[in-house]
Design a protein around this motif. Structure first.
Motif, PDB file in Angstrom:
ATOM      1  N   ASP A 292      16.158  10.504 -20.636  1.00 47.19           N
ATOM      2  CA  ASP A 292      14.938  11.055 -20.028  1.00 47.19           C
ATOM      3  C   ASP A 292      14.601  10.331 -18.716  1.00 47.19           C
ATOM      4  OD1 ASP A 292      13.163  11.556 -23.224  1.00 47.19           O
ATOM      5  OD2 ASP A 292      14.821  12.647 -22.241  1.00 47.19           O
TER       6      ASP A 292
ATOM      7  N   HIS B 175      16.820  11.514 -16.030  1.00 48.46           N
ATOM      8  CA  HIS B 175      16.386  12.866 -15.623  1.00 48.46           C
ATOM      9  C   HIS B 175      15.193  12.774 -14.672  1.00 48.46           C
ATOM     10  CE1 HIS B 175      16.040  17.255 -16.046  1.00 48.46           C
ATOM     11  NE2 HIS B 175      14.732  17.045 -16.026  1.00 48.46           N
TER      12      HIS B 175
ATOM     13  N   TYR C 191      20.270  15.381 -23.122  1.00 50.95           N
ATOM     14  CA  TYR C 191      20.580  15.699 -21.721  1.00 50.95           C
ATOM     15  C   TYR C 191      20.166  17.123 -21.369  1.00 50.95           C
ATOM     16  CZ  TYR C 191      23.358  16.348 -17.450  1.00 50.95           C
ATOM     17  OH  TYR C 191      23.768  16.610 -16.168  1.00 50.95           O
ATOM     18  N   VAL C 192      19.501  17.286 -20.215  1.00 51.93           N
ATOM     19  CA  VAL C 192      19.091  18.610 -19.740  1.00 51.93           C
ATOM     20  C   VAL C 192      20.138  19.086 -18.741  1.00 51.93           C
ATOM     21  CG1 VAL C 192      17.330  19.908 -18.482  1.00 51.93           C
ATOM     22  CG2 VAL C 192      16.647  18.063 -20.061  1.00 51.93           C
TER      23      VAL C 192
ATOM     24  N   ARG D  91      21.895  20.893 -15.821  1.00 51.71           N
ATOM     25  CA  ARG D  91      21.442  21.546 -14.583  1.00 51.71           C
ATOM     26  C   ARG D  91      22.662  21.809 -13.707  1.00 51.71           C
ATOM     27  NH1 ARG D  91      16.946  17.572 -12.126  1.00 51.71           N
ATOM     28  NH2 ARG D  91      18.234  16.006 -13.145  1.00 51.71           N
TER      29      ARG D  91
END
Ligand SMILES: CO[C@@H]1O[C@H](CNc2nc3cc4c(=O)[nH]c(N)nc4cc3[nH]2)[C@@H](O)[C@H]1O
Ligand SMILES: [Zn+2]
Length: 372
Positions: free
Chosen positions: A132, A135, A176-177, A179
């Motif tokens: 986070d 990110h 994990y995001v 992108r």
């Protein structure tokens, strides 16, 4: 938008010349990433870093979470804007720095609790919180939260640590995001034990990442053991993904590691040396505080186009360091980073022209030769 991917353009033996495509621009590999720990490549402006040809810089979760804080950087538009570096940024995940810098650390199966080396405040990092934070920093490349065991250690301790890191890798991936144009790298652990390294590679490739780092090295094991570990680890890592050897190294380490299939590097040596009057050159290193440089009107290197070499003499650098002037570390750090970038460009060109072994022989002879 650009999809995050790495393309291999040429090979020469195990060495690869490629291109890493990211949301913040492309980076030719093999590449050396200047270390920008707390949002600055110490003693350099970002224009100076760019002028050396560096394409990607490194930041650190551990340092930035303590000061100025990830939330503050997010609110100010992310690390790229904060440090005015539009190119790609890779952030390390904090575990290694906690163990090497943090105080009063408590490691458990879930994460690590530690006190800040700055003000003693208590903090905790887990795979989720590290991911986070990276990110919030808007890191182009996010590293998994792992544990880097000190070497030497008994195989069973290395195995237990590696398996903890693999569980943490799964949790890091979960947090994990995804992108477009961004990536997350798994970190292979396992000390210098080939079977443990193989188990770690399998665990990470079963999860699936955009790139794979080799961790757990450059912790005092020595070049021979590091190279031996690369010899059995890079061949079983995915061929089509970038390989990043963390914390490495000297020019000779970089050359030997590229020959063993590594594409990305970071190391504090060129910047740390720049602050301690040590110059990297084609003929090995120079200690510019040494009196023999006091009247030497020549540049540090005749092959370098950095500000120190194009405008100043060794005598001037010697004077600046003797006088403890801030310009000394600024000019010499610029030179050292310029040297590392020039070396990586030379190596990459040799791979494209399939003459890396010949270049390696020449470079090693030159590094051992007498200063000009
Ligand atoms: C020998 O020079 C000292 O040691 C460091 C370089 N060596 C190094 N090995 C590393 C391993 C890992 C790892 O396994 N995991 C993660 N996440 N990050 C890592 C970062 C690393 N850096 C310099 O700081 C220097 O002080
Ligand atoms: Zn120079």
């Amino acid at each position: 938008m650009t999809r995050f991917n790495w393309t291999c353009e040429s090979t020469d033996g195990a060495a690869r010349a490629g291109m890493l495509h990211t949301a913040h621009g492309p980076v030719a590999t093999p590449t050396f990433m200047p270390v920008g720990t707390v949002g600055t490549v110490k003693a350099m402006t970002m224009d100076a870093v760019r002028s050396t040809g560096a394409g990607i810089v490194l930041g650190n979760t551990y340092h930035l979470m303590l000061r100025p804080g990830a939330e503050r950087i997010r609110a100010l538009g992310g690390l790229h804007k904060f440090m005015d570096w539009p190119g790609p940024i890779l952030t390390d995940s904090g575990g290694f720095q906690v163990m090497s810098l943090g105080a009063l650390r408590r490691l458990d199966q879930d994460g690590v609790t530690f006190r800040s080396h700055i003000d003693g405040s208590e903090h905790r990092l887990t795979p989720e919180s590290s991911t986070d934070i990276q990110h919030a920093l808007d890191a182009t490349i996010t590293m998994c939260f792992d544990e880097c065991p000190a070497l030497p250690a008994p195989p069973e301790a290395i195995a237990a640590s590696m398996r903890l890191s693999m569980r943490w890798a799964a949790r890091s991936r979960q947090a994990y995001v995804q992108r477009e144009g961004y990536g997350q790298f798994g970190i292979v652990q396992g000390g210098t034990e080939p079977e443990l390294r193989a188990e770690s590679v399998k665990a990470l490739t079963d999860i699936g990442f955009e790139g794979y780092a080799i961790g757990g090295l450059a912790v005092g094991e020595g070049q021979e053991l590091m190279f031996a570990t690369l010899d059995t680890t890079t061949p079983i890592m995915p061929q089509d993904k970038p390989r990043y050897l963390m914390g490495v190294g000297t020019p000779d380490d970089l050359l030997g590691s590229v020959q063993r299939g590594v594409d990305m590097f970071d190391c504090v040596m060129p910047t740390r040396a720049g602050r301690t009057a040590r110059a990297y050159t084609e003929r090995g290193t120079l200690n510019l505080r040494n009196a023999r440089h006091a009247t030497d009107a020549r540049p540090i290197s005749p092959y370098c186009d950095c500000l120190a070499c194009s405008r100043h003499s060794r005598a001037y650098l010697h004077h600046l360091f003797r006088a403890n002037e801030i310009l000394g570390p600024m000019l010499l750090t610029w030179h050292n980073i310029a040297y590392y970038q020039r070396l990586m460009r030379q190596i990459r060109q040799a791979i494209v022209e399939k003459r890396l072994d010949a270049l390696a022989t020449t470079l090693r002879a030159e590094w051992a030769a007498e200063d000009w």
